[in-house]
Motif scaffolding. Structure first.
Motif, PDB file in Angstrom:
ATOM      1  N   ASP A  45       0.816  -1.217   0.000  1.00 43.76           N
ATOM      2  CA  ASP A  45       0.000   0.000   0.000  1.00 43.76           C
ATOM      3  C   ASP A  45       0.852   1.271   0.000  1.00 43.76           C
ATOM      4  OD1 ASP A  45       0.795  -0.618   2.643  1.00 43.76           O
ATOM      5  OD2 ASP A  45      -0.853   0.563   3.475  1.00 43.76           O
ATOM      6  N   ARG A  46       2.150   1.142   0.131  1.00 41.00           N
ATOM      7  CA  ARG A  46       3.070   2.287   0.096  1.00 41.00           C
ATOM      8  C   ARG A  46       3.798   2.385  -1.242  1.00 41.00           C
ATOM      9  NH1 ARG A  46       3.728   5.118   4.312  1.00 41.00           N
ATOM     10  NH2 ARG A  46       2.918   4.497   6.313  1.00 41.00           N
ATOM     11  N   LEU A  47       3.509   1.449  -2.152  1.00 40.36           N
ATOM     12  CA  LEU A  47       4.147   1.417  -3.465  1.00 40.36           C
ATOM     13  C   LEU A  47       3.146   1.839  -4.534  1.00 40.36           C
ATOM     14  CD1 LEU A  47       6.006  -2.006  -3.121  1.00 40.36           C
ATOM     15  CD2 LEU A  47       6.909   0.288  -2.679  1.00 40.36           C
ATOM     16  N   PRO A  48       3.646   2.197  -5.711  1.00 40.58           N
ATOM     17  CA  PRO A  48       2.700   2.560  -6.781  1.00 40.58           C
ATOM     18  C   PRO A  48       1.837   1.363  -7.161  1.00 40.58           C
ATOM     19  CG  PRO A  48       4.986   2.614  -7.565  1.00 40.58           C
ATOM     20  CD  PRO A  48       5.026   2.264  -6.122  1.00 40.58           C
ATOM     21  N   PRO A  49       0.697   1.603  -7.785  1.00 40.48           N
ATOM     22  CA  PRO A  49      -0.138   0.483  -8.229  1.00 40.48           C
ATOM     23  C   PRO A  49       0.648  -0.395  -9.196  1.00 40.48           C
ATOM     24  CG  PRO A  49      -1.305   2.562  -8.467  1.00 40.48           C
ATOM     25  CD  PRO A  49       0.102   2.896  -8.107  1.00 40.48           C
ATOM     26  N   ARG A  50       0.634  -1.683  -8.935  1.00 37.98           N
ATOM     27  CA  ARG A  50       1.430  -2.618  -9.735  1.00 37.98           C
ATOM     28  C   ARG A  50       0.795  -2.890 -11.092  1.00 37.98           C
ATOM     29  NH1 ARG A  50       4.306  -7.622  -6.881  1.00 37.98           N
ATOM     30  NH2 ARG A  50       6.021  -7.716  -8.332  1.00 37.98           N
ATOM     31  N   ALA A  51      -0.471  -3.166 -11.097  1.00 33.56           N
ATOM     32  CA  ALA A  51      -1.185  -3.455 -12.344  1.00 33.56           C
ATOM     33  C   ALA A  51      -1.666  -2.135 -12.932  1.00 33.56           C
ATOM     34  CB  ALA A  51      -2.352  -4.393 -12.084  1.00 33.56           C
ATOM     35  N   ASN A  52      -0.895  -1.596 -13.843  1.00 32.78           N
ATOM     36  CA  ASN A  52      -1.208  -0.288 -14.398  1.00 32.78           C
ATOM     37  C   ASN A  52      -0.835  -0.287 -15.888  1.00 32.78           C
ATOM     38  OD1 ASN A  52      -1.850   2.381 -14.646  1.00 32.78           O
ATOM     39  ND2 ASN A  52      -0.585   3.061 -12.935  1.00 32.78           N
TER      40      ASN A  52
ATOM     41  N   THR B 224       7.707   5.860  -7.188  1.00 28.97           N
ATOM     42  CA  THR B 224       7.489   6.582  -5.939  1.00 28.97           C
ATOM     43  C   THR B 224       7.056   5.639  -4.831  1.00 28.97           C
ATOM     44  OG1 THR B 224       5.205   7.046  -6.558  1.00 28.97           O
ATOM     45  CG2 THR B 224       6.836   8.735  -7.078  1.00 28.97           C
ATOM     46  N   VAL B 225       7.468   5.963  -3.634  1.00 27.79           N
ATOM     47  CA  VAL B 225       7.030   5.228  -2.456  1.00 27.79           C
ATOM     48  C   VAL B 225       6.555   6.222  -1.412  1.00 27.79           C
ATOM     49  CG1 VAL B 225       8.588   3.279  -2.852  1.00 27.79           C
ATOM     50  CG2 VAL B 225       9.328   5.152  -1.407  1.00 27.79           C
ATOM     51  N   LEU B 226       5.614   5.773  -0.608  1.00 30.79           N
ATOM     52  CA  LEU B 226       5.193   6.543   0.563  1.00 30.79           C
ATOM     53  C   LEU B 226       6.037   6.033   1.726  1.00 30.79           C
ATOM     54  CD1 LEU B 226       1.306   6.452   0.212  1.00 30.79           C
ATOM     55  CD2 LEU B 226       2.760   8.470   0.081  1.00 30.79           C
ATOM     56  N   LEU B 227       6.836   6.894   2.278  1.00 34.05           N
ATOM     57  CA  LEU B 227       7.684   6.486   3.395  1.00 34.05           C
ATOM     58  C   LEU B 227       6.850   6.250   4.643  1.00 34.05           C
ATOM     59  CD1 LEU B 227      10.656   8.969   2.925  1.00 34.05           C
ATOM     60  CD2 LEU B 227      10.616   6.521   2.403  1.00 34.05           C
ATOM     61  N   PRO B 228       7.198   5.259   5.436  1.00 31.41           N
ATOM     62  CA  PRO B 228       6.487   5.019   6.695  1.00 31.41           C
ATOM     63  C   PRO B 228       7.021   5.946   7.789  1.00 31.41           C
ATOM     64  CG  PRO B 228       8.161   3.337   6.361  1.00 31.41           C
ATOM     65  CD  PRO B 228       8.187   4.221   5.143  1.00 31.41           C
TER      66      PRO B 228
ATOM     67  N   GLY C 104       1.795  14.255  -0.022  1.00 24.36           N
ATOM     68  CA  GLY C 104       2.828  15.228  -0.359  1.00 24.36           C
ATOM     69  C   GLY C 104       3.990  15.206   0.619  1.00 24.36           C
ATOM     70  N   ARG C 105       3.723  14.953   1.894  1.00 27.42           N
ATOM     71  CA  ARG C 105       4.778  14.910   2.917  1.00 27.42           C
ATOM     72  C   ARG C 105       5.565  13.607   2.897  1.00 27.42           C
ATOM     73  NH1 ARG C 105       0.573  16.767   6.087  1.00 27.42           N
ATOM     74  NH2 ARG C 105       0.295  14.690   6.964  1.00 27.42           N
ATOM     75  N   GLU C 106       4.927  12.506   2.530  1.00 25.91           N
ATOM     76  CA  GLU C 106       5.529  11.178   2.685  1.00 25.91           C
ATOM     77  C   GLU C 106       6.112  10.586   1.403  1.00 25.91           C
ATOM     78  OE1 GLU C 106       2.639   8.573   4.482  1.00 25.91           O
ATOM     79  OE2 GLU C 106       2.390   9.884   6.209  1.00 25.91           O
ATOM     80  N   THR C 107       5.827  11.163   0.257  1.00 28.52           N
ATOM     81  CA  THR C 107       6.262  10.575  -1.003  1.00 28.52           C
ATOM     82  C   THR C 107       7.703  10.938  -1.321  1.00 28.52           C
ATOM     83  OG1 THR C 107       4.016  10.648  -1.878  1.00 28.52           O
ATOM     84  CG2 THR C 107       5.771  10.439  -3.477  1.00 28.52           C
ATOM     85  N   VAL C 108       8.439   9.959  -1.803  1.00 23.15           N
ATOM     86  CA  VAL C 108       9.791  10.159  -2.312  1.00 23.15           C
ATOM     87  C   VAL C 108       9.917   9.347  -3.596  1.00 23.15           C
ATOM     88  CG1 VAL C 108      10.868   8.291  -0.991  1.00 23.15           C
ATOM     89  CG2 VAL C 108      12.239  10.236  -1.680  1.00 23.15           C
ATOM     90  N   THR C 109      10.674   9.868  -4.545  1.00 21.05           N
ATOM     91  CA  THR C 109      10.875   9.199  -5.815  1.00 21.05           C
ATOM     92  C   THR C 109      12.243   8.529  -5.825  1.00 21.05           C
ATOM     93  OG1 THR C 109       9.495  10.842  -6.911  1.00 21.05           O
ATOM     94  CG2 THR C 109      10.928   9.547  -8.310  1.00 21.05           C
TER      95      THR C 109
END
Length: 143
Positions: free
Chosen positions: A38-45, A54-58, A110-115
């Motif tokens: 749930d912190r990774l981009p959608p896989r099936a796209n 991009t990932v959402l950092l915990p 916006g605060r948690e995303t990093v590329t």
């Protein structure tokens, strides 16, 4: 225009290479207890160009800020980026009256995303190195 046309001829190969690397990112991060699906981009796209990964950092489970995470990867020679901001907090939209707190989900993203790096000439080994460095940084204390 000439440069653009020459690069356009490489587009399909670049997109294929980036899709292969994105698949490798998913494989390398699979089963991680902090970088969960749930912190990774959608896989099936279908049709995704994978111009970035991009990932959402915990952040709530980390002992460092996003900036410190990015600096930790930079010390290992790995560049990261910030690509998504809560658009209503940009100067233009603030000027139209939008304020912090109006779109909390967009603000959190916006605060948690990093590329993480993703470019056609990367190797599978490069992806593995990025994943290992990211895991180390997430689980470490800031320098």
């Amino acid at each position: 225009a000439r440069l653009g046309l020459a690069q356009l001829e490489k587009l399909d190969a670049w997109c294929h290479a980036r899709a292969r690397l994105a698949t490798h990112y998913f494989a390398c991060l699979e089963g991680d207890d902090l970088l969960t699906a749930d912190r990774l981009p959608p896989r099936a796209n279908p049709g995704h160009s994978w111009n970035m990964f991009t990932v959402l950092l915990p952040l709530g489970e980390m002992a460092m800020t996003r900036r410190q995470f990015m600096e930790a990867l930079q010390r290992e020679g790995i560049g990261t980026g910030l690509s998504y901001e809560a658009i209503h907090l940009a100067s233009f939209w603030r000027g139209k009256g939008w304020r912090e707190g109006q779109f909390p989900v967009a603000e959190r993203i916006g605060r948690e995303t990093v590329t993480l790096p993703l470019f056609p000439s990367m190797t599978s080994g490069d992806v593995e190195r990025v994943c290992e460095a990211a895991r180390r940084a997430i689980r470490s204390r800031p320098a």
